[in-house]
Design an enzyme around this catalytic site. Structure first.
Site, PDB file in Angstrom:
ATOM      1  N   TYR A 137       0.868  -0.876   0.401  1.00 39.22           N
ATOM      2  CA  TYR A 137      -0.202  -0.287   0.343  1.00 39.22           C
ATOM      3  C   TYR A 137       0.814   0.930  -0.283  1.00 39.22           C
ATOM      4  O   TYR A 137       1.680   1.716   1.201  1.00 39.22           O
ATOM      5  CB  TYR A 137      -0.823   0.321   1.498  1.00 39.22           C
ATOM      6  CG  TYR A 137      -1.921   1.175   0.974  1.00 39.22           C
ATOM      7  CD1 TYR A 137      -2.318   1.849   0.435  1.00 39.22           C
ATOM      8  CD2 TYR A 137      -2.829   1.399   2.092  1.00 39.22           C
ATOM      9  CE1 TYR A 137      -3.031   3.058   0.265  1.00 39.22           C
ATOM     10  CE2 TYR A 137      -3.597   1.793   2.789  1.00 39.22           C
ATOM     11  CZ  TYR A 137      -3.788   2.672   1.379  1.00 39.22           C
ATOM     12  OH  TYR A 137      -4.640   3.890   1.851  1.00 39.22           O
ATOM     13  N   LYS A 165      -1.233  -1.092  -3.823  1.00 35.90           N
ATOM     14  CA  LYS A 165      -2.335  -0.186  -4.417  1.00 35.90           C
ATOM     15  C   LYS A 165      -1.516   0.887  -4.226  1.00 35.90           C
ATOM     16  O   LYS A 165      -1.112   1.250  -3.187  1.00 35.90           O
ATOM     17  CB  LYS A 165      -3.470  -0.983  -3.342  1.00 35.90           C
ATOM     18  CG  LYS A 165      -4.358   0.288  -2.528  1.00 35.90           C
ATOM     19  CD  LYS A 165      -5.420   0.340  -1.704  1.00 35.90           C
ATOM     20  CE  LYS A 165      -6.580   1.339  -1.263  1.00 35.90           C
ATOM     21  NZ  LYS A 165      -6.155   2.475  -1.270  1.00 35.90           N
TER      22      LYS A 165
END
Length: 303
Positions: A137, A165
């Site tokens: 992330y 992400k």
């Protein structure tokens, strides 16, 4: 085929509280049922939208458990296990694995400015704690850490690392990460305001904090991109951005406003946890207007 379940629209799951501000299983079920009915690809549980930074370990574990109880086997489940310490992150990762989640994800360590070597070790220890796939992330605007292509490629040596992400604002980052990983890696667009641009630049899908307020619009935007209808995709993105600006322009925090949109639709998920600010009396009228904006956009684009 292993990665296909991660394509598409994956809403970031909201923290669902009772009227006293405690984690609510009943209200978590409300949101699970709602998103299942909307036919989204999956949910990203326990991230920024889940207010993870304001919850203790037992609360975060409870949310993982409730979501798995109501959605396991119905859609893709990704558990965000990022925490201030590696020990806590590993504990959350093991809990999510026991519950049958499809993948783990984590922000880099926060507060202290750490070198790449420490960040690499942090993510690696989480990855090795379970058999689950792992999604990096990258959200530098909140963590203060920017994932480099070099570190991304180093992490990709571990075959359990299946993607990133990416919530940095430059869409070029999406292109760079996709180029580095190729077809064997999933890149998720993070900023909802640039979903269409992110997809065109190589993102395979999206994970977003405003998706649950208007899942129909993001599902349709995804279809437009898949069909090569880029003019229609640009138009729906522009409308989505108008709605996002309205969601962010009230006295209460964006998440409080989104939750009130859901509450008024009969999907009671409670409010937000301090220090996030709840809605005010001044927000009531504008929220009705936001719901009208969403409904009009659904009529216009989702035929």
């Amino acid at each position: 085929m292993r990665l296909e379940k991660f394509h598409g629209i994956i809403p970031a799951f909201y923290a669902c509280y009772d009227d006293q501000g405690n984690i609510s299983e009943a209200r978590t079920k409300n949101l699970c049922d709602y998103l299942y009915e909307k036919k989204v690809q999956g949910v990203y549980v326990g991230g920024s939208s889940g207010e993870c930074i304001y919850q203790n370990l037992e609360e975060r574990k409870a949310v993982f458990s409730y979501v798995a109880k109501y959605l396991k086997g119905k859609m893709t489940l990704i558990a965000h296990v990022g925490a201030p310490s590696t020990r806590d992150s590993v504990e959350l990762a093991k809990h999510a694995a026991e519950l049958g989640y499809d993948a783990l994800s984590a922000i880099p360590p926060i507060y202290f400015k750490l070198p790449d070597s420490a960040v690499y070790k942090y993510w690696s220890e989480i990855i090795e704690a379970t058999p689950l796939d792992f999604i990096i992330y990258n959200i530098p605007q909140t963590t203060g850490y920017t994932l480099t292509t070099a570190l991304f490629e180093k992490l990709l040596v571990n075959k359990k690392v299946i993607g990133v992400k990416n919530s940095s604002m430059p869409t070029m980052d999406i292109e760079r990460f996709k180029r580095a990983g190729g077809d064997d890696v999933i890149v998720f667009n993070g900023p909802d305001e640039q979903y269409v641009a992110g997809r065109i630049m190589g993102a395979d899908g999206g994970i977003g904090g405003t998706y649950s307020a208007m899942p129909e619009l993001f599902l349709q935007a995804n279809e437009f991109v898949k069909q090569g209808k880029f003019e229609e995709a640009k138009q729906i993105q522009s409308t989505i951005n108008d709605i996002i600006i309205a969601l962010c322009s009230q006295k209460g925090s964006m998440y409080a406003v989104i939750k009130e949109v859901l509450n008024r639709r009969g999907v009671n998920v409670g409010s937000v946890r301090a220090p996030l600010e709840g809605i005010t009396n001044e927000d009531s009228g504008p929220i009705d207007g936001i719901i009208q904006m969403i409904d009009q956009a659904i009529v216009r684009f989702c035929k």
